[in-house]
Design a protein around this motif. Structure first.
Motif, PDB file in Angstrom:
ATOM      1  N   UNK A 155      17.351  -6.565  39.392  1.00  0.00           N
ATOM      2  CA  UNK A 155      18.560  -6.629  38.665  1.00  0.00           C
ATOM      3  C   UNK A 155      19.008  -6.517  37.370  1.00  0.00           C
ATOM      4  N   UNK A 156      20.440  -5.879  36.936  1.00  0.00           N
ATOM      5  CA  UNK A 156      20.720  -6.098  35.878  1.00  0.00           C
ATOM      6  C   UNK A 156      21.035  -6.851  34.865  1.00  0.00           C
ATOM      7  N   UNK A 157      21.059  -7.412  33.639  1.00  0.00           N
ATOM      8  CA  UNK A 157      20.312  -8.440  33.072  1.00  0.00           C
ATOM      9  C   UNK A 157      21.247  -7.618  31.441  1.00  0.00           C
ATOM     10  N   UNK A 158      20.817  -8.683  30.429  1.00  0.00           N
ATOM     11  CA  UNK A 158      20.771  -8.494  29.272  1.00  0.00           C
ATOM     12  C   UNK A 158      20.421  -9.191  28.030  1.00  0.00           C
ATOM     13  N   UNK A 159      19.344  -8.629  27.499  1.00  0.00           N
ATOM     14  CA  UNK A 159      19.412  -9.274  26.484  1.00  0.00           C
ATOM     15  C   UNK A 159      18.886  -9.744  24.640  1.00  0.00           C
ATOM     16  N   UNK A 160      19.668 -11.104  24.775  1.00  0.00           N
ATOM     17  CA  UNK A 160      20.326 -11.392  22.841  1.00  0.00           C
ATOM     18  C   UNK A 160      19.770 -12.226  22.208  1.00  0.00           C
ATOM     19  N   UNK A 161      19.791 -12.755  21.162  1.00  0.00           N
ATOM     20  CA  UNK A 161      19.042 -13.963  20.331  1.00  0.00           C
ATOM     21  C   UNK A 161      20.174 -14.238  20.181  1.00  0.00           C
ATOM     22  N   UNK A 162      20.124 -15.595  21.013  1.00  0.00           N
ATOM     23  CA  UNK A 162      21.060 -17.291  20.598  1.00  0.00           C
ATOM     24  C   UNK A 162      20.644 -17.579  19.097  1.00  0.00           C
ATOM     25  N   UNK A 163      21.924 -17.656  18.413  1.00  0.00           N
ATOM     26  CA  UNK A 163      21.922 -18.322  16.800  1.00  0.00           C
ATOM     27  C   UNK A 163      20.735 -19.757  16.940  1.00  0.00           C
ATOM     28  N   UNK A 164      21.174 -20.750  17.727  1.00  0.00           N
ATOM     29  CA  UNK A 164      19.601 -21.904  17.998  1.00  0.00           C
ATOM     30  C   UNK A 164      19.508 -22.257  19.370  1.00  0.00           C
ATOM     31  N   UNK A 165      18.727 -22.747  19.858  1.00  0.00           N
ATOM     32  CA  UNK A 165      18.621 -23.900  21.071  1.00  0.00           C
ATOM     33  C   UNK A 165      18.202 -25.233  20.294  1.00  0.00           C
ATOM     34  N   UNK A 166      18.965 -26.436  20.803  1.00  0.00           N
ATOM     35  CA  UNK A 166      18.084 -27.225  20.632  1.00  0.00           C
ATOM     36  C   UNK A 166      17.787 -28.427  21.680  1.00  0.00           C
ATOM     37  N   UNK A 167      16.362 -29.084  21.294  1.00  0.00           N
ATOM     38  CA  UNK A 167      16.560 -30.167  22.384  1.00  0.00           C
ATOM     39  C   UNK A 167      15.970 -31.241  21.730  1.00  0.00           C
ATOM     40  N   UNK A 168      16.176 -32.347  22.013  1.00  0.00           N
ATOM     41  CA  UNK A 168      16.322 -33.739  21.187  1.00  0.00           C
ATOM     42  C   UNK A 168      16.957 -33.110  20.073  1.00  0.00           C
ATOM     43  N   UNK A 169      16.012 -33.496  19.341  1.00  0.00           N
ATOM     44  CA  UNK A 169      15.394 -33.611  17.691  1.00  0.00           C
ATOM     45  C   UNK A 169      15.269 -31.915  17.358  1.00  0.00           C
ATOM     46  N   UNK A 170      14.451 -31.393  18.158  1.00  0.00           N
ATOM     47  CA  UNK A 170      14.029 -30.311  17.919  1.00  0.00           C
ATOM     48  C   UNK A 170      14.694 -28.940  18.436  1.00  0.00           C
ATOM     49  N   UNK A 171      15.485 -28.420  17.123  1.00  0.00           N
ATOM     50  CA  UNK A 171      15.862 -27.073  17.245  1.00  0.00           C
ATOM     51  C   UNK A 171      15.509 -25.607  16.555  1.00  0.00           C
ATOM     52  N   UNK A 172      15.283 -24.551  17.350  1.00  0.00           N
ATOM     53  CA  UNK A 172      14.867 -23.468  17.168  1.00  0.00           C
ATOM     54  C   UNK A 172      16.313 -22.850  16.574  1.00  0.00           C
ATOM     55  N   UNK A 173      15.735 -22.019  15.724  1.00  0.00           N
ATOM     56  CA  UNK A 173      16.973 -20.715  15.634  1.00  0.00           C
ATOM     57  C   UNK A 173      16.333 -18.904  16.232  1.00  0.00           C
TER      58      UNK A 173
END
Length: 213
Positions: A155-173
């Motif tokens: 399948x065709x797809x695109x890769x990119x970086x997300x500015x931030x992902x947060x679950x609970x108090x755990x945020x990753x940039x």
């Protein structure tokens, strides 16, 4: 005599304070809580007491009331009670196993609410194009086109970086993500590009995420 009694009373109070367990609530559910007591993780239901003598009085998704040494105290997620005060601790989140043995958890991508399906077999956070568009991700312009292998074929797809992902108090940039053409995956997958940036493990039907120091 009065001075001696006062000294004895103060000594007894000090001993009680020193003996008070260190308690941290690391998971909250309706009618249950995961409580870290002196480093030991306990899953308590309302009315249950731990071997250390900590009793869960009530619990919901926001707070838990614990009875410690006969005194009831209110705890929020990832707070610790020790020697009479509450202080922030290492961020931690416990996720109960859901239907089909899967782990579901609410979170956000770039500040937009998302319901994640935790997938340790996915190399990155992954979603279909409709989900990406709902989140305002301009992946066709900002992403890198690629082809990926799926259960249904290539399948065709695109890769990119997300500015931030947060679950609970755990945020990753700066989290790698894959946006796939079509309707797969049906759920937004919380893959290893996020999970590898936090500590995670499975324990007695719980998935435990913890911030890394």
């Amino acid at each position: 005599m009065l001075r001696a009694l006062l000294a004895l009373t103060l000594s007894a109070l000090t001993a009680v304070a020193l003996a008070a367990p260190q308690v941290r609530v690391v998971g909250l559910f309706a009618g249950a809580a995961v409580v870290n007591i002196d480093g030991q993780r306990r899953l308590l239901k309302v009315g249950q007491s731990s071997p250390e003598g900590v009793q869960l009085v009530s619990a919901d998704s926001r707070k838990a009331v614990l009875r410690i040494g006969g005194v009831e105290r209110t705890f929020e997620l990832s707070r610790e009670y020790s020697d009479g005060y509450a202080a922030p601790q290492q961020q931690s989140l416990s996720i109960a196993r859901g239907v089909g043995g899967h782990y579901w958890v609410a979170g956000s991508i770039n500040g937009q609410s998302v319901q994640f399906l935790v997938d340790t077999g996915a190399t990155a956070v992954a979603m279909n194009e409709a989900q990406a568009q709902r989140l305002g991700l301009d992946f066709r312009v900002n992403g890198q086109a690629m082809m990926v292998n799926t259960a249904s074929g290539v399948a065709k797809a695109w890769r990119m970086k997300l500015d931030r992902v947060k679950v609970g108090g755990l945020e990753v940039l700066g989290v790698d993500a894959i946006m796939m053409e079509g309707g797969s995956p049906a759920d937004v997958l919380l893959g290893m590009s996020y999970l590898n940036r936090v500590g995670w493990r499975e324990d007695q039907g719980m998935l435990i995420l913890e911030s890394k120091h």
